[in-house]
Scaffold this motif. Structure first.
Motif, mmCIF file in Angstrom:
data_model
loop_
_atom_site.group_PDB
_atom_site.id
_atom_site.type_symbol
_atom_site.label_atom_id
_atom_site.label_comp_id
_atom_site.label_asym_id
_atom_site.label_seq_id
_atom_site.Cartn_x
_atom_site.Cartn_y
_atom_site.Cartn_z
ATOM 1 N N PRO A 128 17.301 47.919 20.624
ATOM 2 C CA PRO A 128 15.981 48.040 20.958
ATOM 3 C C PRO A 128 15.751 46.479 21.903
ATOM 4 O O PRO A 128 15.980 45.488 21.109
ATOM 5 C CB PRO A 128 15.965 48.498 19.451
ATOM 6 C CG PRO A 128 16.995 47.592 18.607
ATOM 7 C CD PRO A 128 18.367 47.783 19.291
ATOM 8 N N ASP A 129 14.513 47.112 22.040
ATOM 9 C CA ASP A 129 13.955 46.211 22.668
ATOM 10 C C ASP A 129 12.973 45.503 21.715
ATOM 11 O O ASP A 129 12.257 44.371 21.271
ATOM 12 C CB ASP A 129 12.806 46.287 23.733
ATOM 13 C CG ASP A 129 13.649 47.116 24.827
ATOM 14 O OD1 ASP A 129 14.216 45.623 25.525
ATOM 15 O OD2 ASP A 129 13.890 48.089 25.100
ATOM 16 N N PHE A 150 16.899 38.300 19.161
ATOM 17 C CA PHE A 150 15.854 38.485 19.231
ATOM 18 C C PHE A 150 14.865 36.669 19.434
ATOM 19 O O PHE A 150 14.797 35.945 18.909
ATOM 20 C CB PHE A 150 15.105 39.484 18.152
ATOM 21 C CG PHE A 150 15.152 40.376 18.274
ATOM 22 C CD1 PHE A 150 15.573 41.150 19.040
ATOM 23 C CD2 PHE A 150 16.595 41.026 17.135
ATOM 24 C CE1 PHE A 150 15.541 43.186 19.065
ATOM 25 C CE2 PHE A 150 17.307 42.197 17.299
ATOM 26 C CZ PHE A 150 16.720 43.454 18.361
ATOM 27 N N ASP A 151 14.421 37.274 20.719
ATOM 28 C CA ASP A 151 13.188 35.567 20.896
ATOM 29 C C ASP A 151 12.202 36.131 19.789
ATOM 30 O O ASP A 151 11.771 34.570 19.217
ATOM 31 C CB ASP A 151 12.458 36.177 22.964
ATOM 32 C CG ASP A 151 13.378 36.193 23.166
ATOM 33 O OD1 ASP A 151 14.699 35.404 23.168
ATOM 34 O OD2 ASP A 151 12.963 35.950 24.086
ATOM 35 N N PHE A 152 11.668 36.480 19.473
ATOM 36 C CA PHE A 152 10.487 36.467 18.567
ATOM 37 C C PHE A 152 10.880 37.840 16.978
ATOM 38 O O PHE A 152 10.986 38.756 17.292
ATOM 39 C CB PHE A 152 9.393 36.873 18.172
ATOM 40 C CG PHE A 152 8.514 37.544 17.412
ATOM 41 C CD1 PHE A 152 7.389 35.970 17.414
ATOM 42 C CD2 PHE A 152 8.032 38.777 16.861
ATOM 43 C CE1 PHE A 152 6.482 36.461 15.844
ATOM 44 C CE2 PHE A 152 7.111 38.525 15.945
ATOM 45 C CZ PHE A 152 6.239 37.510 15.459
ATOM 46 N N VAL A 153 11.021 36.893 15.521
ATOM 47 C CA VAL A 153 10.850 37.760 14.247
ATOM 48 C C VAL A 153 9.589 37.133 13.371
ATOM 49 O O VAL A 153 9.749 36.047 13.358
ATOM 50 C CB VAL A 153 12.585 37.514 13.789
ATOM 51 C CG1 VAL A 153 13.012 37.722 12.411
ATOM 52 C CG2 VAL A 153 13.718 37.694 14.173
ATOM 53 N N THR A 167 11.077 41.295 18.039
ATOM 54 C CA THR A 167 11.488 41.427 20.016
ATOM 55 C C THR A 167 12.084 40.733 20.699
ATOM 56 O O THR A 167 12.169 39.441 19.955
ATOM 57 C CB THR A 167 9.729 41.750 20.062
ATOM 58 O OG1 THR A 167 9.352 40.494 20.136
ATOM 59 C CG2 THR A 167 8.839 41.620 19.129
ATOM 60 N N ARG A 168 12.453 41.733 21.827
ATOM 61 C CA ARG A 168 13.109 40.686 22.880
ATOM 62 C C ARG A 168 12.913 39.646 23.049
ATOM 63 O O ARG A 168 12.971 38.729 23.644
ATOM 64 C CB ARG A 168 13.691 41.691 23.410
ATOM 65 C CG ARG A 168 14.705 42.651 23.377
ATOM 66 C CD ARG A 168 15.805 42.068 22.887
ATOM 67 N NE ARG A 168 16.865 42.938 22.245
ATOM 68 C CZ ARG A 168 18.278 42.887 21.824
ATOM 69 N NH1 ARG A 168 18.232 41.473 21.490
ATOM 70 N NH2 ARG A 168 19.225 43.659 21.398
ATOM 71 N N ARG A 169 10.930 39.883 23.344
ATOM 72 C CA ARG A 169 9.737 38.661 24.080
ATOM 73 C C ARG A 169 9.371 38.454 23.393
ATOM 74 O O ARG A 169 8.712 39.143 22.467
ATOM 75 C CB ARG A 169 9.762 39.885 24.774
ATOM 76 C CG ARG A 169 10.661 40.416 26.525
ATOM 77 C CD ARG A 169 9.428 41.121 27.422
ATOM 78 N NE ARG A 169 9.040 40.096 28.614
ATOM 79 C CZ ARG A 169 9.300 39.194 29.127
ATOM 80 N NH1 ARG A 169 10.706 39.672 30.075
ATOM 81 N NH2 ARG A 169 8.103 39.560 29.856
ATOM 82 N N GLN A 170 8.080 37.012 23.429
ATOM 83 C CA GLN A 170 8.259 36.447 22.217
ATOM 84 C C GLN A 170 6.501 37.808 22.995
ATOM 85 O O GLN A 170 6.371 37.847 23.865
ATOM 86 C CB GLN A 170 7.530 35.273 23.019
ATOM 87 C CG GLN A 170 8.544 34.210 22.570
ATOM 88 C CD GLN A 170 8.228 33.928 21.080
ATOM 89 O OE1 GLN A 170 7.329 34.381 20.387
ATOM 90 N NE2 GLN A 170 9.072 33.422 20.356
ATOM 91 N N PRO A 171 5.819 37.753 21.742
ATOM 92 C CA PRO A 171 4.441 38.263 21.666
ATOM 93 C C PRO A 171 3.353 37.217 22.198
ATOM 94 O O PRO A 171 3.525 36.369 22.492
ATOM 95 C CB PRO A 171 4.055 39.121 20.434
ATOM 96 C CG PRO A 171 5.108 38.776 19.139
ATOM 97 C CD PRO A 171 6.308 37.380 20.133
ATOM 98 N N LEU A 192 2.382 43.025 23.514
ATOM 99 C CA LEU A 192 3.644 42.812 24.835
ATOM 100 C C LEU A 192 3.873 43.064 25.413
ATOM 101 O O LEU A 192 2.790 43.896 26.203
ATOM 102 C CB LEU A 192 5.260 43.313 23.517
ATOM 103 C CG LEU A 192 5.371 42.579 22.641
ATOM 104 C CD1 LEU A 192 6.305 44.242 21.089
ATOM 105 C CD2 LEU A 192 5.825 41.461 22.028
ATOM 106 N N ASP A 193 4.215 42.399 26.605
ATOM 107 C CA ASP A 193 4.860 42.445 27.408
ATOM 108 C C ASP A 193 6.468 43.397 27.979
ATOM 109 O O ASP A 193 7.207 42.753 27.421
ATOM 110 C CB ASP A 193 4.785 41.771 28.634
ATOM 111 C CG ASP A 193 3.303 41.517 28.247
ATOM 112 O OD1 ASP A 193 2.257 41.978 28.744
ATOM 113 O OD2 ASP A 193 2.660 39.745 28.421
#
Length: 314
Positions: A128-129, A150-153, A167-171, A192-193
């Motif tokens: 998941p993303d 994940f980049d962000f937890v 999330t896989r990308r930083q919010p 998010l992006d």
């Protein structure tokens, strides 16, 4: 009176009771004396109406044809109205749309720590993303594995971790709020992006049970206000403790413009599998659409099944 007549009468009475339980609770406000009981029952409306139909048909076979027929027609009409109301506030999946991201929601059951590592493994297998976990105490022993992937937890300690977002990308932004005074920080938002640059909001929540009169109405009102604040495409996930045709969920969907799945994913109790009640949801707004959704987490010792949803953004 013969056994056949007695059986027909008993089934007719059961059908009438099922019809009442399948229709009246959704009409009763939470703040009335019967409001708590109504909130316990209105998520079960389809099951009561199916029971009514079965009892009515058997009643007809046992000789009470007119009464059984009336009850059967009433069950079908009420079921049709239920389907109509649900269709108005839901959207069908769009399998022809390209997928922009995958979202996973799971209520892991707080005392399920012995299964934490297996839960994390099952989550990572879905690739998941965005992951949201309610009652994340269960995965706290394996939290390091999520942080590695994940980049962000979201910040989490065993004492304060009530809702986890990864999330896989930083919010761009992330925040948490308490929607009720009993349980803290069970609402979280991330802006998010996607990898292609599409921006969206992810709103996650774990609501209290709707029959906790005096608290649940306040919590729901605050959630509506929070949803109204979010601009652009929104994906809202969570354990709402209510089916999409229940009065609280219908009110939420009506007031906010959020839309639920046309074909809900049954999630509770997990042991019931596809016959369970859909009380965990993926809602969409402002052009976000669900491409497909499926159950997650069978065999992970939680009392809920989760949802994995592929999402298309405008």
């Amino acid at each position: 009176m013969s056994l056949k007549a007695n059986s027909a009468g008993a089934l007719a009475l059961a059908a009438a009771a099922g019809l009442a339980f399948g229709t009246l609770p959704r009409l009763i406000p939470t703040t009335t004396p019967f409001g708590a009981m109504a909130r316990m029952l209105d998520s079960l409306a389809p099951w009561f109406l199916v029971l009514t139909l079965i009892c009515a048909l058997v009643t007809m076979l046992l000789g009470l044809r007119r009464l059984g027929g009336v009850l059967a027609i009433a069950a079908l009409v009420c079921g049709g109205l239920l389907v109509r109301d649900h269709a108005r506030l839901s959207l069908p999946a769009v399998p022809d749309r390209p997928v922009d991201l995958r979202v996973l929601f799971f209520n892991a059951l707080g005392e399920n720590a012995a299964w934490g590592d297996r839960i994390v493994s099952a989550i990572l297998e879905q690739d998941p993303d965005v992951v949201t976990i309610a009652e994340p105490e269960a995965i706290y022993p394996a939290l390091k594995r999520l942080r590695e992937q994940f980049d962000f937890v979201s910040p989490c300690t065993f004492e304060t971790c009530s809702l986890l977002v990864a999330t896989r990308r930083q919010p761009r932004r992330f925040w948490r709020l308490s929607l009720n005074p009993a349980w803290e920080n069970r609402y979280a938002v991330a802006e998010l992006d996607t990898a292609s640059g599409k921006r969206f909001f992810l709103a996650a929540s774990h609501l209290m049970k709707p029959w906790l009169v005096g608290l649940s109405e306040v919590e729901l009102a605050r959630l509506k206000s929070q949803y109204d604040w979010l601009p652009g495409p929104v994906i809202a996930v969570g354990d709402f403790n209510a089916a999409p045709w229940s009065q609280p969920m219908q009110d939420l969907l009506n007031r906010t413009g959020m839309r639920t799945l046309r074909i809900p994913v049954p999630t509770w109790p997990a042991a019931f599998g596809p016959l369970g009640v859909p009380i965990d949801h993926v809602l969409v707004h402002e052009g976000a659409r669900v491409v497909n959704a499926r159950a997650f987490g069978a065999g992970l010792n939680s009392n809920h099944r989760g949802i994995v949803a592929d999402i298309a953004l405008p």
